[in-house]
Design an enzyme around this catalytic site. Structure first.
Site, short mmCIF file in Angstrom:
data_model
loop_
_atom_site.label_atom_id
_atom_site.label_comp_id
_atom_site.label_asym_id
_atom_site.label_seq_id
_atom_site.Cartn_x
_atom_site.Cartn_y
_atom_site.Cartn_z
N ARG A 163 11.43 -2.99 11.04
CA ARG A 163 10.37 -2.53 11.94
C ARG A 163 10.17 -3.53 13.06
O ARG A 163 10.18 -4.74 12.82
CB ARG A 163 9.06 -2.41 11.14
CG ARG A 163 8.77 -1.04 10.62
CD ARG A 163 7.63 -1.02 9.66
NE ARG A 163 6.38 -1.57 10.19
CZ ARG A 163 5.21 -1.51 9.55
NH1 ARG A 163 5.15 -0.94 8.36
NH2 ARG A 163 4.13 -2.03 10.07
N LYS A 222 0.84 -1.21 0.00
CA LYS A 222 0.00 0.00 0.00
C LYS A 222 0.87 1.25 0.00
O LYS A 222 0.64 2.17 -0.76
CB LYS A 222 -0.88 0.08 1.27
CG LYS A 222 -1.91 -1.00 1.41
CD LYS A 222 -2.79 -0.76 2.63
CE LYS A 222 -2.08 -0.85 3.97
NZ LYS A 222 -1.63 -2.17 4.37
N ARG A 264 -1.04 -9.61 12.81
CA ARG A 264 -1.57 -8.48 12.04
C ARG A 264 -2.45 -8.96 10.89
O ARG A 264 -3.48 -8.35 10.59
CB ARG A 264 -0.42 -7.61 11.52
CG ARG A 264 0.07 -6.63 12.58
CD ARG A 264 1.49 -6.18 12.37
NE ARG A 264 1.72 -5.59 11.08
CZ ARG A 264 2.91 -5.58 10.47
NH1 ARG A 264 3.95 -6.16 11.04
NH2 ARG A 264 3.06 -5.01 9.30
N ARG A 278 11.10 -6.75 4.68
CA ARG A 278 11.05 -5.29 4.66
C ARG A 278 12.20 -4.68 5.45
O ARG A 278 12.49 -5.11 6.56
CB ARG A 278 9.74 -4.88 5.31
CG ARG A 278 9.15 -3.68 4.73
CD ARG A 278 7.68 -3.57 4.78
NE ARG A 278 6.96 -3.93 5.98
CZ ARG A 278 5.63 -3.77 6.06
NH1 ARG A 278 4.96 -3.26 5.06
NH2 ARG A 278 5.01 -4.12 7.15
N ARG A 326 -9.46 1.38 9.00
CA ARG A 326 -9.14 -0.02 9.22
C ARG A 326 -10.23 -0.73 10.02
O ARG A 326 -10.12 -1.91 10.29
CB ARG A 326 -7.86 -0.09 10.04
CG ARG A 326 -6.71 -0.78 9.35
CD ARG A 326 -5.55 -0.56 10.29
NE ARG A 326 -4.41 -1.34 10.04
CZ ARG A 326 -3.29 -0.89 9.49
NH1 ARG A 326 -3.24 0.33 9.00
NH2 ARG A 326 -2.23 -1.65 9.41
N1 LIG Z 1 -6.16 3.03 11.03
C1 LIG Z 1 -5.55 2.43 12.05
N2 LIG Z 1 -6.25 1.99 13.13
C2 LIG Z 1 -5.64 1.39 14.17
N3 LIG Z 1 -4.33 1.15 14.24
C3 LIG Z 1 -3.57 1.56 13.19
C4 LIG Z 1 -4.13 2.22 12.07
N4 LIG Z 1 -3.14 2.51 11.20
C5 LIG Z 1 -2.01 2.06 11.75
N5 LIG Z 1 -2.25 1.49 12.95
C6 LIG Z 1 -1.27 0.87 13.88
O1 LIG Z 1 0.03 1.02 13.31
C7 LIG Z 1 0.60 -0.27 13.01
C8 LIG Z 1 1.39 -0.17 11.73
O2 LIG Z 1 0.53 0.21 10.68
P1 LIG Z 1 0.97 0.06 9.15
O3 LIG Z 1 2.30 0.68 8.95
O4 LIG Z 1 -0.17 0.56 8.31
O5 LIG Z 1 1.20 -1.49 9.04
P2 LIG Z 1 0.80 -2.66 8.07
O6 LIG Z 1 2.09 -3.03 7.43
O7 LIG Z 1 0.33 -3.68 9.07
O8 LIG Z 1 -0.26 -2.26 7.07
C9 LIG Z 1 -0.62 -1.20 12.94
O9 LIG Z 1 -0.28 -2.55 13.20
C10 LIG Z 1 -1.50 -0.61 14.04
O10 LIG Z 1 -1.03 -0.98 15.32
#
Ligand SMILES: Nc1ncnc2c1ncn2[C@@H]1O[C@H](COP(=O)(O)OP(=O)(O)O)[C@@H](O)[C@H]1O
Length: 287
Positions: free
Chosen positions: A222, A67, A233, A178, A144
């Site tokens: 990360r 994404k 996740r 990653r 989300r």
């Molecule tokens: N919209 C959201 N609602 C709740 N938690 C979020 C949201 N966006 C990000 N997070 C938190 O930040 C973390 C990392 O998000 P992100 O970088 O988008 O990871 P991913 O690679 O899982 O898509 C998520 O696992 C969550 O804990």
């Protein structure tokens, strides 16, 4: 002044959309540990005629699907901000602000941050963008949950939702591969994926996205990209975020996009699917 033009009620919160701001006092029973927030969403999030603003898109997809990669490329092409809530969370973690300890525990378990905290972080980001005169956006990682989608729908129009898809075994490998350069912030991937097609299913070839030599010794991973946390996740995505796909599908906003391979293969096809291939050609010619 009749500032309040709109009242949107959600199951556990009430949002007032004013002529210049949205104020929220949220006390969610689902997140009873969270402090109620007062926040303001910016005027550009209010409903404007689409011809008076840039596009407002959302990118959905499992962890590791890409994404961030595709959203940021499209944002560069369209000249709009890429707003990734995961990045906002990581910035807050790095800042050692008041939320950092609470966030670190949640993120490192692979869980979702409460809707209240994420909306507060997003509101601050939108405020900063508004001050710089930003218009339009691609939201990456938000909404989300259905509740987040309802809140967003209550305050602005989303033109299109792109749902990026990739098989789950590949997602896991991509998350584990990653890497980020701790100096320049560049995103790379060491995973080399080459799966042969079988039983009528196409194969998939994703070469690694290697960093330049000067970043090599500065690569970091990360803290939530471990096998256990990525699996959690993915589980949480299926439980909490997949319903968001249906939310937008039923509103006829969802564009499903199966990634055919790595960036060189997928990027032109994504542009085609978005009717942006000619736009990109014109931009490249003008550059
Ligand atoms: N919209 C959201 N609602 C709740 N938690 C979020 C949201 N966006 C990000 N997070 C938190 O930040 C973390 C990392 O998000 P992100 O970088 O988008 O990871 P991913 O690679 O899982 O898509 C998520 O696992 C969550 O804990």
């Amino acid at each position: 002044m009749a500032a309040i033009t709109r009242l949107v009620r959600h199951s556990s919160s009430i949002f007032y959309l004013g002529s210049r701001c949205l104020s929220s006092a949220v006390a969610s029973e689902a997140n009873s540990h969270a402090t109620p927030f007062n926040f303001h969403l910016k005027p550009h999030l209010q409903r404007k005629d689409p011809k008076d603003r840039n596009v407002q898109w959302v990118f959905l997809g499992c962890p590791g699907v890409g994404k961030g990669t595709y959203a940021s490329r499209l944002c560069n092409l369209l000249g709009i901000p890429h707003i990734a809530t995961g990045n906002l969370v990581r910035e807050e973690l790095a800042s050692s602000g008041p939320l950092a300890a609470q966030l670190s525990e949640i993120v490192n378990k692979g869980q979702l941050v409460s809707d209240e905290i994420i909306i507060s972080l997003l509101s601050k980001r939108l405020a900063a963008g508004e001050a710089k005169g930003e218009s339009g956006f691609i939201l990456d990682g938000f909404p989300r949950t259905i509740k987040q989608a309802e809140i967003l729908e209550g305050v602005t129009e989303i033109d299109l939702v792109v749902n990026l898809k990739l098989r789950e075994d590949v997602l896991l490998e991509k998350c584990l591969g990653r890497r980020i350069c701790s100096q320049c912030g560049g995103n790379f991937n060491l995973a080399s994926i080459n799966i042969k097609g079988e039983d009528g299913n196409p194969g998939i070839n994703m070469p690694p996205l290697l960093p330049p030599a000067h970043c090599m010794s500065k690569l970091i991973t990360r803290s939530d990209d471990t096998e256990t946390v990525v699996k959690e996740r993915l589980r949480i995505y299926n439980e909490m975020s997949q319903p968001v796909e249906e939310f937008y599908r039923s509103r006829e906003k969802l564009l499903e996009f199966d990634l055919p391979g790595g960036i060189p293969e997928s990027w032109p096809k994504l542009l085609q699917a978005l009717n942006l291939d000619e736009y990109e050609n014109k931009q490249s010619a003008a550059a």
